[in-house]
Design a protein around this motif. Structure first.
Motif, short mmCIF file in Angstrom:
data_model
loop_
_atom_site.label_atom_id
_atom_site.label_comp_id
_atom_site.label_asym_id
_atom_site.label_seq_id
_atom_site.Cartn_x
_atom_site.Cartn_y
_atom_site.Cartn_z
N HIS A 8 0.87 -1.37 -0.53
CA HIS A 8 0.04 0.22 0.25
C HIS A 8 1.07 0.90 0.08
CE1 HIS A 8 -2.89 -2.80 0.09
NE2 HIS A 8 -2.68 -3.17 1.67
N LYS A 93 -7.92 -4.18 4.24
CA LYS A 93 -8.29 -3.34 3.61
C LYS A 93 -8.34 -1.75 3.55
CE LYS A 93 -10.19 -7.07 1.05
NZ LYS A 93 -9.17 -7.69 1.63
N SER A 95 -7.74 2.16 3.52
CA SER A 95 -7.24 3.53 2.44
C SER A 95 -6.79 4.49 2.89
CB SER A 95 -8.76 3.74 1.95
OG SER A 95 -9.69 2.94 1.65
N TYR A 140 -10.37 1.77 -1.42
CA TYR A 140 -10.95 0.46 -1.22
C TYR A 140 -11.62 0.48 -2.24
CZ TYR A 140 -12.01 -4.50 -0.54
OH TYR A 140 -12.09 -6.24 -1.31
N PHE A 147 -7.94 -2.26 -4.75
CA PHE A 147 -7.46 -1.12 -4.72
C PHE A 147 -7.73 -0.09 -6.17
CE2 PHE A 147 -6.99 -0.93 -0.36
CZ PHE A 147 -6.99 -2.60 -0.16
#
Lengths: 287, 300
Positions: A8, A93, A95, A140, A147
């Protein structure tokens, strides 16, 4: 110890062309290669100073990654790496958005070349106009179960309205496939507001910046992270867990009795943008 | 009639046939409209500001009252020129000590000419603008021992570093001789002028609260003027209302632009830094007073 590239990363350096990039392990640690030309050293010095600085109030430490020293790592030419807490380890997940804070990214002590480079970038982005610029983000998309990440080039060309729109997109559930649709800001209150929300955390940081003269956080970013999945699932007790962290300390200098007015001004502007979104979640920016 | 104001500490000064502001004996200040549209720009700002309903009432006190423009005989003898007519912020003071502080870590702003940008950034980097978020432009203090004003030398002021700025802010509220550079400023008036519920700090904090939310104007290259009556602090007896009548005013609006929905983060950052400097002085004075008190109590 299994090391792999983090999933990420939204801004900063990535592993490219044989140059080492950051790595993560399965124990919640993040390994950041020391950047060249003394920047890596400066970052290490900062973490070492900060970790042991008794003048930093306890409630402010939560806004900084935990530091675990440096380590030589196999497979990267035994290059020294900074070992930090993996900020995304507890999220499934996440963001993530990286916002570079401050009305300028240069500072008087830097080389003339660096100053000119920074000035060009600052005047070409929202750094000069808004006091911050969005370096990168990833959201996400639960519909696609993947993503969504915009091109960094596009982000650099954002103007003030674009930045506003992007901050709404970050907390929307409908941003991705429909380029023309207005962001619905569906998660704005779960993420930005509330007693544990982004705004509350930013305000706590702001209060500290109004009096701290320990460090000048030149070119630092604020990372905003939240768990997209749990909001959608709507589980009781599962919230978005929004988090604010300061990252990237390769240009931090001593405060020398002066507050970090550059960071503070930008932070206040950023806070105002977030507030505006909370006050009018249905309006998107005029294009 | 019109004469040259006595208490200008920065900006253009009408003297030796130069164009500068004038004052009358009714408390009015006449500022010649500067060339290259800056004068018109400043007039436009005053017109907008005066009638802007979004400006809270308690904020108007920090701005000079505007009375439109008027054709007035220019100070350099070039005939009748349009002048901005404002309330003279120092009228009502007999011997005001005044300091002009330019607020903001940059005095340039987007879309200026390359030439202007270069000129500004050079000055910003040479002074404390970049490092502190503000720079002292000029100041003068009423020296009651000499019964005259002491003015800080312009060149010295522009050459200040952080310590110089700190020293100037201490000197500004001191009663010992400003002319003697070897004397440590005694900050005798610090609590009266900077502190208190109506002092400079309280006013700056009120301004700061407004700047955290106002997106109406960007006050590029504006100054904060600090004014107080030196004499009356020394002459007053007893604990009446503060005789210092310390005042904060924003001045110089030739480069103000629309806020366009963004706060004036440049001004705000510098203002917060300036506030910290004032706070530090008050704290050091408090500490010193505490120490002195305990020394006295211990019979020394």
């Amino acid at each position: 110890m299994q090391l792999k590239a983090p999933e990420h990363q939204v801004a900063g350096h990535i592993a490219k062309d044989g140059k080492p990039g950051p790595l993560v392990d399965d124990k919640g640690r993040f390994f950041k290669p020391l950047q060249g030309d003394s920047r890596g050293e400066i970052e290490v010095k900062f973490y070492e100073s900060f970790s042991s600085n008794t003048e930093v109030p306890e409630h402010i430490r939560r806004y900084f990654p935990v530091y675990h020293g440096t380590q030589a790592v196999e497979g990267s030419d035994k290059a020294a790496m900074i070992v930090l807490e993996n900020l995304l380890a507890d999220y499934s997940k996440p963001s993530v958005m990286d916002v570079k804070m401050g009305t300028r990214t240069w500072y008087p002590e830097a080389s003339e070349e660096y100053i000119q480079k920074c000035l060009r970038k600052d005047t070409g982005t929202t750094t000069v106009s808004a006091g911050f610029r969005i370096s990168g983000f990833e959201v996400y998309d639960h519909k696609e179960s993947s993503f969504w990440k915009p091109e960094r080039k596009l982000l650099r060309r954002l103007d003030v309205d674009g930045a506003r729109l992007t901050l709404r997109k970050f907390v929307s559930s409908n941003s991705f496939s429909d380029i023309g649709s207005k962001p619905d800001s569906a998660f704005a209150s779960s993420v930005y507001s509330g007693s544990h929300g982004i705004l509350t955390q930013l305000l706590e940081l702001k209060t500290w910046f109004e009096s701290q003269t320990l460090y000048h956080f030149n070119s630092c970013s604020i990372l905003m992270v939240y768990e997209n999945e749990s909001i959608l699932k709507g589980n009781d007790g599962d919230d978005a867990r929004p988090k604010v962290k300061l990252v990237d300390f390769a240009h931090v200098l001593d405060g020398n009795g002066v507050i970090d007015h550059n960071f503070l001004g930008g932070l206040c502007s950023f806070i105002n943008f977030i507030r505006d979104i909370l006050q009018s979640p249905d309006e998107s920016a005029e294009s | 009639m019109l004469k040259v104001p006595e208490h200008q500490v920065a900006g253009h000064i009408a003297s030796d046939g130069k164009l500068g502001p004038l004052v009358d004996d009714q408390g009015r200040f006449f500022k010649p409209l500067q060339g290259d549209s800056r004068g018109e720009h400043e007039a436009k700002f005053y017109e907008s500001f005066t009638s802007n309903k979004k400006v809270p009432d308690h904020i108007h006190r920090y701005f000079p009252v505007y009375h439109g423009t008027q054709l007035v005989e220019a100070s350099d003898g070039s005939g009748k020129l349009p002048h901005l007519v404002l309330d003279d912020v120092v009228s009502g003071y007999s011997n005001p000590s005044v300091m002009d502080v330019k607020i903001g870590s940059r005095t340039w702003y987007p879309d200026v000419s390359e030439e202007y940008f270069k000129k500004c950034i050079k000055k910003d980097r040479q002074t404390t603008t970049v490092s502190l978020g503000f720079r002292v432009s000029g100041f003068k203090i009423f020296d009651h021992q000499e019964s005259s004003f002491w003015r800080a030398e312009k060149k010295l002021v522009l050459g200040y570093n952080a310590d110089g700025a700190r020293l100037a802010l201490r000197k500004f509220v001191s009663s010992n001789s400003p002319a003697d550079s070897n004397l440590t400023p005694n900050c005798a008036f610090a609590s009266e002028v900077y502190g208190g519920s109506n002092g400079i700090l309280a006013q700056l904090l009120e301004l700061k609260d407004w700047f955290e939310i106002q997106t109406l104007y960007h006050f590029n290259s504006c100054s904060i003027l600090m004014i107080y009556e030196n004499e009356s602090i020394l002459m007053k007896e007893g604990d009446d209302a503060p005789a210092a009548r310390a005042q904060v005013k924003l001045v110089d609006f030739a480069h103000v632009l629309d806020g366009n929905g963004v706060i004036d983060h440049n001004f705000l950052g510098g203002l917060c830094s300036f506030i910290k400097f004032i706070k530090d002085i008050l704290q050091s004075v408090d500490k010193r007073d505490e120490t002195n008190t305990s020394l006295l109590e211990n019979g020394r």
